[in-house]
Design an enzyme around this catalytic site. Structure first.
Site, PDB file in Angstrom:
ATOM      1  N   CYS A  12       0.856  -1.184   0.000  1.00 45.90           N
ATOM      2  CA  CYS A  12       0.000   0.000   0.000  1.00 45.90           C
ATOM      3  C   CYS A  12       0.893   1.235   0.000  1.00 45.90           C
ATOM      4  O   CYS A  12       2.119   1.143   0.115  1.00 45.90           O
ATOM      5  CB  CYS A  12      -0.900   0.002   1.229  1.00 45.90           C
ATOM      6  SG  CYS A  12       0.033   0.097   2.788  1.00 45.90           S
ATOM      7  N   HIS A  41       5.620  -4.929   8.849  1.00 45.09           N
ATOM      8  CA  HIS A  41       5.606  -6.306   9.348  1.00 45.09           C
ATOM      9  C   HIS A  41       5.731  -7.303   8.195  1.00 45.09           C
ATOM     10  O   HIS A  41       4.764  -7.958   7.802  1.00 45.09           O
ATOM     11  CB  HIS A  41       4.333  -6.568  10.152  1.00 45.09           C
ATOM     12  CG  HIS A  41       4.404  -6.029  11.540  1.00 45.09           C
ATOM     13  ND1 HIS A  41       3.290  -5.821  12.333  1.00 45.09           N
ATOM     14  CD2 HIS A  41       5.467  -5.648  12.297  1.00 45.09           C
ATOM     15  CE1 HIS A  41       3.672  -5.339  13.506  1.00 45.09           C
ATOM     16  NE2 HIS A  41       4.985  -5.226  13.497  1.00 45.09           N
ATOM     17  N   CYS A  96       2.603   5.826   8.960  1.00 47.23           N
ATOM     18  CA  CYS A  96       1.652   5.967   7.859  1.00 47.23           C
ATOM     19  C   CYS A  96       0.761   7.182   8.106  1.00 47.23           C
ATOM     20  O   CYS A  96       0.238   7.352   9.215  1.00 47.23           O
ATOM     21  CB  CYS A  96       0.795   4.711   7.752  1.00 47.23           C
ATOM     22  SG  CYS A  96      -0.540   4.865   6.538  1.00 47.23           S
ATOM     23  N   HIS A 124      -0.310  -4.762  19.757  1.00 47.70           N
ATOM     24  CA  HIS A 124       0.129  -4.369  18.416  1.00 47.70           C
ATOM     25  C   HIS A 124       0.779  -2.991  18.496  1.00 47.70           C
ATOM     26  O   HIS A 124       0.278  -2.100  19.190  1.00 47.70           O
ATOM     27  CB  HIS A 124      -1.059  -4.339  17.452  1.00 47.70           C
ATOM     28  CG  HIS A 124      -0.661  -4.190  16.018  1.00 47.70           C
ATOM     29  ND1 HIS A 124      -0.334  -2.969  15.464  1.00 47.70           N
ATOM     30  CD2 HIS A 124      -0.503  -5.111  15.023  1.00 47.70           C
ATOM     31  CE1 HIS A 124      -0.023  -3.144  14.189  1.00 47.70           C
ATOM     32  NE2 HIS A 124      -0.112  -4.436  13.903  1.00 47.70           N
ATOM     33  N   GLU A 126       0.844  -0.465  16.535  1.00 48.00           N
ATOM     34  CA  GLU A 126      -0.022   0.661  16.168  1.00 48.00           C
ATOM     35  C   GLU A 126      -0.922   1.039  17.334  1.00 48.00           C
ATOM     36  O   GLU A 126      -1.134   2.227  17.614  1.00 48.00           O
ATOM     37  CB  GLU A 126      -0.871   0.326  14.936  1.00 48.00           C
ATOM     38  CG  GLU A 126      -1.770   1.493  14.529  1.00 48.00           C
ATOM     39  CD  GLU A 126      -2.726   1.182  13.394  1.00 48.00           C
ATOM     40  OE1 GLU A 126      -3.791   1.829  13.337  1.00 48.00           O
ATOM     41  OE2 GLU A 126      -2.415   0.293  12.565  1.00 48.00           O
ATOM     42  N   THR A 167      -6.073   0.766  12.163  1.00 44.34           N
ATOM     43  CA  THR A 167      -6.345   0.903  10.725  1.00 44.34           C
ATOM     44  C   THR A 167      -6.369  -0.416   9.969  1.00 44.34           C
ATOM     45  O   THR A 167      -6.813  -0.453   8.824  1.00 44.34           O
ATOM     46  CB  THR A 167      -5.298   1.814  10.066  1.00 44.34           C
ATOM     47  OG1 THR A 167      -4.001   1.222  10.213  1.00 44.34           O
ATOM     48  CG2 THR A 167      -5.310   3.202  10.672  1.00 44.34           C
ATOM     49  N   CYS A 197      -8.122   1.608   6.961  1.00 36.55           N
ATOM     50  CA  CYS A 197      -7.440   2.244   5.832  1.00 36.55           C
ATOM     51  C   CYS A 197      -7.955   1.703   4.501  1.00 36.55           C
ATOM     52  O   CYS A 197      -8.472   0.586   4.423  1.00 36.55           O
ATOM     53  CB  CYS A 197      -5.925   2.099   5.976  1.00 36.55           C
ATOM     54  SG  CYS A 197      -5.152   0.843   4.985  1.00 36.55           S
ATOM     55  N   SER A 225       1.808  -9.679  10.856  1.00 27.99           N
ATOM     56  CA  SER A 225       1.118  -8.662  10.061  1.00 27.99           C
ATOM     57  C   SER A 225      -0.379  -8.720  10.333  1.00 27.99           C
ATOM     58  O   SER A 225      -1.051  -9.689   9.977  1.00 27.99           O
ATOM     59  CB  SER A 225       1.388  -8.883   8.567  1.00 27.99           C
ATOM     60  OG  SER A 225       0.500  -8.119   7.779  1.00 27.99           O
ATOM     61  N   SER A 269       1.902  -5.333   3.441  1.00 30.13           N
ATOM     62  CA  SER A 269       3.346  -5.199   3.647  1.00 30.13           C
ATOM     63  C   SER A 269       4.144  -6.258   2.896  1.00 30.13           C
ATOM     64  O   SER A 269       5.350  -6.382   3.094  1.00 30.13           O
ATOM     65  CB  SER A 269       3.666  -5.258   5.144  1.00 30.13           C
ATOM     66  OG  SER A 269       3.007  -6.339   5.768  1.00 30.13           O
TER      67      SER A 269
END
Length: 314
Positions: A12, A41, A96, A124, A126, A167, A197, A225, A269
């Site tokens: 992405c 990841h 991101c 995680h 994020e 996301t 996302c 991931s 990823s």
């Protein structure tokens, strides 16, 4: 055995940007370049960057003074940013932009003393970075993963509540949690636009369209991931036997025995180079024609920091 390729799949815009930041930093400043957490990841990507001189660490104290550090695409907490500033480290931020958008939502709520519920997976990076944007002492921030978690939630002021989400979650499961939040807390407010996302949404939609057309699904992506795991789970939920693999060596011939069609997709990823290697392995196990499905076109692009946009050091 026919090979069916999902579209879109793989990288992405946020992942492209993050990898480019590490590559350009290595080109301009030379090794070693330190990266806090895996920049994305994917084991294949991380190993390639290590070979070029990137050093991956989990905490800033592992970065020597007077060095460059890159924050991963998953984002970091305000405490990490503060520590980097106090140590005068040179920072390039590969967070991101879509994660940054969620960070800004949380920061705005924190300043207004609005309580925040984050939908996400504990542990995680994020989620850790997003939770670390909240600084209000008079309100609170809470993490939920399932509708059951919502029922157990004990907030201070149900009339002063906002939700955001990680996301890279399952679109369907996130919708279920949001529905429960709205049922339990009728006054809760959310983002004007869904936090999931565009790439996560598009790749899940592609799997949804393809799952019924194939006998087995191969998802290319690493075990850590989030978005790759969600693709495998979605395909399984739709009734298609599915496997998440990191490299061609992970593919087992018995998975493909007596199967007429094998679907191949990739998390956000996972590079196309790796997808091609896995397609070749499927062919070695009897795969023949390759069909790529039509899908939603993606033209999103995120610029790297201006300091890294020059080609050579003057």
């Amino acid at each position: 055995m026919k090979i069916v390729l999902a579209n879109p799949r793989g990288f992405c815009a946020g992942v492209d940007r993050a990898i480019s930041i590490v590559e350009r930093a290595l080109e301009l400043y030379e090794a070693p370049i330190y990266v806090r957490h895996e920049v994305v990841h994917n084991r294949f990507v991380v190993e390639g960057l290590k070979q070029r001189g990137a050093i991956f660490v989990e905490e800033l104290h592992e970065v020597p003074d007077d060095n460059i550090v890159i924050f991963s695409a998953h984002g970091v907490s305000q405490a990490v940013r503060k520590e980097a500033k106090e140590r005068a480290l040179t920072v390039f931020d590969a967070t991101c932009p879509l994660v940054t958008k969620v960070h800004m939502e949380v920061a705005r709520a924190s300043k207004k003393n609005i309580e925040v519920v984050l939908i996400g997976h504990a542990g995680h990076p994020e989620v850790e970075g997003t939770m670390g944007q909240y600084a209000s002492d008079s309100a609170g921030m809470y993490l939920v993963e399932t509708p059951d978690d919502v029922i157990k939630l004990n907030v201070k002021d149900p009339s002063n509540l906002h939700y955001v989400s990680q996301t890279t979650l399952s679109v369907d499961e996130t919708a279920d949690v949001i529905d429960e939040l709205r049922r339990v807390f009728p006054d809760i407010q959310g983002p004007r636009k869904d936090d999931i996302c565009y790439a996560t949404q598009n790749r899940q939609d592609a799997v949804r369209d393809m799952a019924s057309q194939v006998d087995v699904m191969i998802v290319v992506g690493s075990k850590n991931s989030s978005n790759s795991n969600r693709l495998r789970e979605l395909s399984e939920k739709l009734g298609t036997t599915s496997y998440l693999i990191d490299c061609p060596e992970d593919l087992k011939e018995e998975w493909l025995t007596d199967q007429a069609k094998v679907g191949v997709t990739a998390g956000a990823s996972a590079p196309e180079e790796l997808v091609n290697q896995i397609i070749e392995q499927v062919k070695a196990f009897g795969g023949t024609a390759v069909e790529e499905l039509t899908g939603r076109e993606e033209n999103m692009f995120f610029e790297v920091p201006k300091e890294l946009q020059i080609k050579t050091v003057s």
